[in-house]
Scaffold this motif. Structure first.
Motif, PDB file in Angstrom:
ATOM      1  N   LEU A   1     -19.715   2.445 -11.834  1.00  0.00           N
ATOM      2  CA  LEU A   1     -19.183   3.276 -10.969  1.00  0.00           C
ATOM      3  C   LEU A   1     -20.079   4.148  -9.996  1.00  0.00           C
ATOM      4  N   PRO A   2     -19.731   4.633  -8.910  1.00  0.00           N
ATOM      5  CA  PRO A   2     -20.648   5.374  -8.058  1.00  0.00           C
ATOM      6  C   PRO A   2     -21.342   6.683  -8.757  1.00  0.00           C
ATOM      7  N   TRP A   3     -20.899   7.446  -9.954  1.00  0.00           N
ATOM      8  CA  TRP A   3     -21.523   8.325 -10.362  1.00  0.00           C
ATOM      9  C   TRP A   3     -22.333   7.823 -11.783  1.00  0.00           C
ATOM     10  N   GLY A   4     -22.435   6.705 -11.816  1.00  0.00           N
ATOM     11  CA  GLY A   4     -23.448   6.184 -12.769  1.00  0.00           C
ATOM     12  C   GLY A   4     -23.122   5.576 -14.021  1.00  0.00           C
ATOM     13  N   LEU A   5     -21.568   5.591 -14.393  1.00  0.00           N
ATOM     14  CA  LEU A   5     -21.119   5.179 -15.494  1.00  0.00           C
ATOM     15  C   LEU A   5     -20.855   3.649 -15.293  1.00  0.00           C
ATOM     16  N   ALA A   6     -21.282   2.918 -16.379  1.00  0.00           N
ATOM     17  CA  ALA A   6     -21.100   1.435 -16.359  1.00  0.00           C
ATOM     18  C   ALA A   6     -20.173   1.119 -17.294  1.00  0.00           C
ATOM     19  N   ILE A   7     -18.991   0.531 -17.018  1.00  0.00           N
ATOM     20  CA  ILE A   7     -17.763   0.053 -17.481  1.00  0.00           C
ATOM     21  C   ILE A   7     -18.088  -1.311 -18.029  1.00  0.00           C
ATOM     22  N   THR A   8     -17.896  -1.880 -19.461  1.00  0.00           N
ATOM     23  CA  THR A   8     -18.246  -2.993 -19.830  1.00  0.00           C
ATOM     24  C   THR A   8     -16.494  -3.710 -19.712  1.00  0.00           C
ATOM     25  N   LEU A   9     -16.523  -5.051 -19.307  1.00  0.00           N
ATOM     26  CA  LEU A   9     -15.420  -5.842 -19.314  1.00  0.00           C
ATOM     27  C   LEU A   9     -15.357  -6.846 -20.479  1.00  0.00           C
ATOM     28  N   LEU A  10     -16.464  -6.845 -21.305  1.00  0.00           N
ATOM     29  CA  LEU A  10     -16.432  -7.856 -22.146  1.00  0.00           C
ATOM     30  C   LEU A  10     -15.374  -8.064 -23.290  1.00  0.00           C
ATOM     31  N   HIS A  11     -14.826  -6.842 -23.544  1.00  0.00           N
ATOM     32  CA  HIS A  11     -13.829  -6.750 -24.712  1.00  0.00           C
ATOM     33  C   HIS A  11     -12.588  -7.247 -24.218  1.00  0.00           C
ATOM     34  N   ILE A  12     -12.431  -7.174 -22.754  1.00  0.00           N
ATOM     35  CA  ILE A  12     -11.089  -7.622 -22.373  1.00  0.00           C
ATOM     36  C   ILE A  12     -10.558  -8.897 -22.457  1.00  0.00           C
ATOM     37  N   PRO A  13     -11.083 -10.160 -22.503  1.00  0.00           N
ATOM     38  CA  PRO A  13     -10.556 -11.347 -22.848  1.00  0.00           C
ATOM     39  C   PRO A  13     -10.012 -11.212 -24.321  1.00  0.00           C
ATOM     40  N   THR A  14     -10.898 -10.724 -25.285  1.00  0.00           N
ATOM     41  CA  THR A  14     -10.525 -10.827 -26.369  1.00  0.00           C
ATOM     42  C   THR A  14      -9.165  -9.940 -26.627  1.00  0.00           C
ATOM     43  N   ILE A  15      -8.967  -8.880 -25.991  1.00  0.00           N
ATOM     44  CA  ILE A  15      -7.510  -8.148 -26.094  1.00  0.00           C
ATOM     45  C   ILE A  15      -6.574  -9.189 -25.729  1.00  0.00           C
ATOM     46  N   LEU A  16      -7.103  -9.462 -24.277  1.00  0.00           N
ATOM     47  CA  LEU A  16      -5.941 -10.444 -23.844  1.00  0.00           C
ATOM     48  C   LEU A  16      -5.511 -11.566 -24.626  1.00  0.00           C
ATOM     49  N   GLY A  17      -6.561 -12.148 -25.230  1.00  0.00           N
ATOM     50  CA  GLY A  17      -6.073 -13.289 -26.119  1.00  0.00           C
ATOM     51  C   GLY A  17      -5.072 -12.739 -27.328  1.00  0.00           C
ATOM     52  N   ALA A  18      -5.251 -11.764 -27.688  1.00  0.00           N
ATOM     53  CA  ALA A  18      -4.514 -11.202 -28.728  1.00  0.00           C
ATOM     54  C   ALA A  18      -3.121 -10.945 -28.370  1.00  0.00           C
ATOM     55  N   LEU A  19      -2.933 -10.434 -27.245  1.00  0.00           N
ATOM     56  CA  LEU A  19      -1.706 -10.076 -26.695  1.00  0.00           C
ATOM     57  C   LEU A  19      -0.976 -11.235 -26.423  1.00  0.00           C
ATOM     58  N   ILE A  20      -1.536 -12.225 -26.022  1.00  0.00           N
ATOM     59  CA  ILE A  20      -1.039 -13.582 -25.260  1.00  0.00           C
ATOM     60  C   ILE A  20      -0.701 -14.608 -26.503  1.00  0.00           C
ATOM     61  N   ALA A  21      -1.594 -14.653 -27.286  1.00  0.00           N
ATOM     62  CA  ALA A  21      -1.712 -15.790 -28.374  1.00  0.00           C
ATOM     63  C   ALA A  21      -1.535 -15.390 -29.862  1.00  0.00           C
ATOM     64  N   GLY A  22      -1.771 -13.899 -30.075  1.00  0.00           N
ATOM     65  CA  GLY A  22      -1.656 -13.456 -31.664  1.00  0.00           C
ATOM     66  C   GLY A  22      -2.846 -13.177 -32.187  1.00  0.00           C
TER      67      GLY A  22
END
Length: 205
Positions: A38-59
């Motif tokens: 982000l412009p103000w220096g904060l870095a947001i990771t996306l690494l956890h999102i596939p794990t959550i998506l898999g849990a939501l879609i497939a259990g």
């Protein structure tokens, strides 16, 4: 449930694990993709999102499997680290265990919300936000449980509560990002599945 349906569901889950697991590895090996700066220096990771998506879609089982891949990616990154907190993640109890729990907990939260008749897209959004915050807590607890002395030294005497407060801004931003992405993706999937179900019912008539 017939054998054909069971095999179809198993193949579907394996495909989801494969695709989202590969996406996790890609995010992990190419940080420029796996992080939003982000412009103000904060870095947001996306690494956890596939794990959550898999849990939501497939259990929970799929979420746990993708979480293991996430954790192994984290362990590999730690093995390449020059030092600091990152180096502590060579311990699988710190790098892998919290990520396994992430997928499992995300699925349980989602299942619980759906049972209360919460709309699935909203349930997915809430689950992603809460699971992300839980993941931050799991990582912090694992660090202090299995490498407490090293963490305290690196943080110049700061304890668990102070460490969680340090992580909170990033965790909040990551939770909101996960909620938006997971809610949007699952919302589209559920809407598409609903349309396909209605079409199949019409064709049977």
């Amino acid at each position: 449930m017939s054998t054909a349906i069971a095999n179809h569901n198993l193949n579907k889950k394996l495909a989801i694990i494969g695709v989202l697991g590969a996406l996790t590895v890609l995010f992990g090996l190419l940080p420029v993709i796996g992080y939003i700066r982000l412009p103000w220096g904060l870095a947001i990771t996306l690494l956890h999102i596939p794990t959550i998506l898999g849990a939501l879609i497939a259990g929970p089982l799929a979420g746990t499997c993708i979480g293991i891949i996430f954790g192994l990616t984290s362990l590999y990154q730690a093995s390449q680290s020059a030092g600091g907190l990152d180096l502590l993640f060579v311990n699988p109890l710190i790098s892998v265990l919290p990520r396994m729990l992430l997928g499992f907990v995300a699925a349980l939260i989602f299942i619980g919300l759906v049972k209360t008749r919460c709309p699935k897209a909203l349930a997915a959004t809430i689950s992603a936000i809460l699971a992300t915050l839980c993941h931050t807590l799991f990582v912090a607890l694992a660090l202090f449980a299995f490498a407490g002395a090293q963490v305290t030294t690196l943080l110049e005497g700061a304890g668990l509560s102070a460490f969680i407060l340090i992580l909170l801004p990033n965790a909040t931003a990551e939770a909101i990002t996960a909620g938006i992405i997971c809610g949007g993706v699952t919302g589209v999937l559920y809407a598409t599945a609903g349309k396909q179900s209605k079409l199949s019912q019409k064709s049977e008539k």
